[in-house]
Design an enzyme around this catalytic site. Structure first.
Site, PDB file in Angstrom:
ATOM      1  N   TYR A 105      48.908  27.383  38.119  1.00 15.06           N
ATOM      2  CA  TYR A 105      49.305  28.136  39.311  1.00 15.06           C
ATOM      3  C   TYR A 105      48.132  28.169  40.289  1.00 15.06           C
ATOM      4  O   TYR A 105      46.980  28.300  39.878  1.00 15.06           O
ATOM      5  CB  TYR A 105      49.715  29.567  38.930  1.00 15.06           C
ATOM      6  CG  TYR A 105      51.085  29.642  38.275  1.00 15.06           C
ATOM      7  CD1 TYR A 105      52.222  29.920  39.023  1.00 15.06           C
ATOM      8  CD2 TYR A 105      51.234  29.420  36.911  1.00 15.06           C
ATOM      9  CE1 TYR A 105      53.480  29.987  38.430  1.00 15.06           C
ATOM     10  CE2 TYR A 105      52.489  29.487  36.307  1.00 15.06           C
ATOM     11  CZ  TYR A 105      53.610  29.773  37.070  1.00 15.06           C
ATOM     12  OH  TYR A 105      54.852  29.840  36.494  1.00 15.06           O
ATOM     13  N   GLU A 106      48.451  28.107  41.575  1.00 13.02           N
ATOM     14  CA  GLU A 106      47.403  27.995  42.601  1.00 13.02           C
ATOM     15  C   GLU A 106      46.518  29.237  42.662  1.00 13.02           C
ATOM     16  O   GLU A 106      45.439  29.206  43.244  1.00 13.02           O
ATOM     17  CB  GLU A 106      48.007  27.713  43.973  1.00 13.02           C
ATOM     18  CG  GLU A 106      48.882  28.827  44.500  1.00 13.02           C
ATOM     19  CD  GLU A 106      49.780  28.360  45.647  1.00 13.02           C
ATOM     20  OE1 GLU A 106      49.899  27.165  45.873  1.00 13.02           O
ATOM     21  OE2 GLU A 106      50.375  29.241  46.296  1.00 13.02           O
TER      22      GLU A 106
END
Lengths: 275, 254, 275, 254
Positions: free
Chosen positions: D55-56
């Site tokens: 996930y960013e």
């Protein structure tokens, strides 16, 4: 994915004649055992990269395996010169040693660019220094917003990076902690990565300052307790400062050095720590 | 600790004590290994208990109880306020202008406090003599608020012309740092075993400003490879106090 | 050196009309209480920077305090639109909102350049995207070694960065852990830094994933337990997803929004968490 | 879990199950929030238990037990193999070419799988409609080994011409990605609630390659804003199994 392998097999498969190899670890976690395995296997014509060549590269250089060194500070920390390095540079013994010499800031950023898969990195560095005149991996770039001229350093992407860490789990995920230097960058910049570890554990518990390298960015993990000696592994060992001081007289003389390598490296089985 | 003068001390101790004193009032110091590390650790034990020691191995706020042999001894990390990756140290903290004082040693220094730590000329027909190299020095000298230097005084170290320019101090004189876009003020003092040199505000040339007890101007000039000038008034450094020497000797024997 | 101060006084002294302010925290540790203090003090004409404007900036924008927004993704995460942000952009209500719009990679690197005190950063980004045509903070630079053209983004150096952290010690040293986003970069890029914290402790114990900001890079620390609500502080609270969902209907209508701000912000004393 | 078809499922569930199936065999996936996150978490529960979710917000190897509302929910960090700073995520991991699959949603997609998530044209005299913006998409689409997309099928989403090009898929056809120096292969499948489109290997134009159970080619064409072509043979996706639907519904209700 990292396979858990013997040090002998991992070095034999991953490190080849002519490779550019980075064995990183800033005073802490220097992968000596892996370097000694390279010595035993006689892998040669290497281009070695390391911010601080340290005794580990003095040994490889003195044994004649190195054709080029990429570095930023080549001393025996707190002790003095690296005599094998000096002898190679000054007297071509046992072979000429080409240098690609940087400042710490520049070489650290070369690894950053390598890990980022960019062709270069930018820093405010090398200003007025003669260093930039002796290498083709320092240049300049102008800021497109301000016009300021800055230093550019070429990405460094080793064929192989070798590091030592405290722990791996059985899947080959690795964790190191304490001074972690440029190891993450050097590993992520490389085509192939070998990690020697103090211990293999069931599960990596998150540590303060822990750097985790997932198994899928590594190629091999080898269990080598004490594999950083005479440097150290925080939580497992302390730096053998006496060895660093003793190295000065061992390395000062070609014959003494050669006998030391013969006695302590070549007659030892794979993975045996040199004490 | 007592503030009274100590009856007996060496030239090296004069250098080390005065190097430590130069750190009074500083908040943060980027510490080179060797003499600078001795000075910075002595400062923490004497004139500047809150001095934040920063080592290029990635430690911020190290509080070692004994002098580290290397810049990466375990105690530096274990006693630090923060341990960070080496690239972050050079990019966010050093280049980021976060560090007040850079403390450097040198193999050769010239009259403008430029530094050579790369190679020395050993005369016709002989190969260059190899020194360790730049390490962090070029960017430390460029980016710290100011630079202190400490090294032993001899014509071998204080030279008319550097064999190689590793690190810029004041270049060829006033304005050179600005032209090179160097944010920090550059070298403000060179502390030796004979006395202290500081750049003349008008010319940026190092001049003798203080002598250690028992040292003469002529001794310093004889140990300097260029025609060393003196400041209008040459002061004298205070002899080491008992407290300073006790702390220094304790650090070294720990 | 950071002084430990009341939130009211810290905001009043450090945040001024017209400032460029970054309130960072990637979903986690968003400094809501500090934003609410800015609202109460009516500090206006702000240029706000944040990768994800989130509900925190929807509130400041809707209240008319913001003239420009620097951002890379402006939604209510997992819920939908930021209605006050949209109303400002689409209808100039309550005032026009100028945009400087980036990708996450670009904006993250703008902070990196800011923290590094470089005028720009380089990335392989924005390729073929229309974004670069709408801003003057994206340009290109050619690699001096390979000739490859890469994106350059201008450094972002806020006048003030505001973050929320779990702990400070009595000297004002701060530690945050969990998702730490771009907070270190945003703080080190700024001229002034305000940190609100959940707790003040005698000594900061090193934590896995801990980011330490020494007191001497900060200006003020304010004790504001719950100061990240409705976002969260790992180890202290959980994300109030219900609030994020409720915000959609609160912010959808101008009057409802205005009444909410009046009720929940302006009538509250300093530092009182909005629940 | 059972592999037999489930008697009853929605169009959205068809989309989600097929999006998850597309992750079979992948090692690492950069996960956008919303439908991509649903698909990636379902894949971990069904076809790819070892899939590394990235996930960013900075998490590598998240293993949430319920669907996160945001890309920064606490569980993503608590269950991760590693949590890293956001700049490192984009520079070393995404740009570094470490991620096999980028999974994206979109507000508008065109026939070459280019994406608009910035603004929409709402007609003459009306202001542009504002969308959230780029987020990580331009660099995800450029740097991941390949890209999967998931979005509901309508003429509003599948458009003849994008109102704005936020993120390049295949540009204007074959060779454009190479010209732009984009390392990854770009979009390889667009999974919708009606079926699956994939780029024609010769033209890079999205063509209909699979229909979900009960959907006709005409329905898909009517929901597409350009003259959608079909592959030589249009396949049919397998109905969701009991195991897949049980896992999906458990994820959503957790």
């Amino acid at each position: 994915m990292a396979e858990i392998r013997s040090l002998h097999d991992a070095v034999a498969d991953l490190v080849h004649d002519g490779d550019t190899v980075a064995m990183e670890g800033f005073t802490h976690l220097i992968p000596y055992a892996a370097a000694h395995e390279v010595l035993r296997q006689g892998i040669t014509d290497l281009t070695l990269a390391r911010m601080t060549p340290d005794v580990i590269y003095d040994q490889l250089i003195g044994a004649g395996l190195v054709k080029k060194l990429i570095f930023s500070w080549g001393g025996n920390p707190g002790v003095g010169s690296l005599h094998r390095f000096r002898d190679a540079v000054e007297n071509d013994w046992p072979r000429p040693l080409e240098l690609d010499e940087h400042s710490h800031a520049g070489l650290a950023n070369r690894y950053v660019a390598g890990a980022s898969r960019l062709p270069f990195a930018v820093l405010r560095g090398y200003r007025g220094s003669g260093l930039a005149t002796r290498t083709n991996t320092v240049s300049t770039v102008s800021c497109p917003f301000t016009g300021e001229e800055l230093a550019a350093v070429a990405a460094l992407n080793p064929d192989v990076t070798v590091i030592h860490a405290q722990q791996a789990d059985r899947s080959g995920n690795v964790q190191l902690w304490g001074l972690t230097g440029v190891q993450k960058e050097a590993a992520l910049a490389a085509d192939r990565v070998l990690v020697t570890v103090e211990e293999i554990v069931d599960e990596l518990a998150p540590r303060p300052g822990g750097v985790v390298l997932p198994t899928w960015v590594l190629d091999a993990v080898a269990l080598v307790p004490g594999g950083a000696h005479p440097s150290y592994a925080s939580g497992y060992s302390v730096r053998d400062n006496d060895f660093y001081q003793a190295w000065d007289s061992i390395a000062r003389d070609r014959d003494t050095f050669t006998r030391w390598i013969e006695t302590h490296i070549h007659t030892h089985a794979e993975g045996t720590a040199v004490r | 600790m007592s503030g009274s003068p100590h009856p007996s001390f060496s030239r090296d101790e004069l250098m080390e004590v005065n190097a430590a004193r130069a750190l009074a009032g500083a908040r943060t110091c980027f510490v080179g290994i060797g003499l600078p590390s001795t000075a910075a650790n002595l400062a923490r034990a004497t004139v500047n208990r809150d001095l934040v020691l920063i080592y290029e191995s990635g430690t911020i706020g190290s509080k070692p109880t004994r002098l580290p042999l290397s810049i990466g001894d375990g105690e530096l990390a274990e006693t630090a306020d923060a341990v960070i990756p080496v690239p972050e140290m050079f990019n966010y903290w050093l280049q980021g202008g976060r560090i007040d004082v850079g403390f450097l040693g040198a193999a050769q220094v010239d009259r403008f406090a430029n530094i050579n730590t790369t190679v020395v000329d050993r005369g016709p027909g002989k190969p260059e003599g190899r020194l360790p190299g730049a390490g962090g020095a070029p960017e430390i000298a460029s980016n710290c608020g100011k630079v202190l230097m400490v090294l032993r005084h001899s014509t071998r170290n204080f030279v008319q012309k550097l064999d190689f320019v590793t690190t810029i101090g004041h270049g060829s004189g006033p304005g050179d740092r600005e032209k090179l876009g160097m944010p920090g003020a550059g070298p403000v003092a060179v502390i030796t075993d004979l006395g202290i040199l500081r750049p003349d505000p008008a010319t940026a040339e190092l001049v003798l400003t203080e002598l250690h007890p028992g040292v003469t101007v002529e001794q310093v000039r004889a140990a300097t490879g260029w025609e060393l000038r003196s400041a209008r008034t040459v002061g004298a450094t205070e002899p080491p106090t008992v407290g300073e020497l006790t702390a220094l000797r304790a650090l070294k024997s720990a």
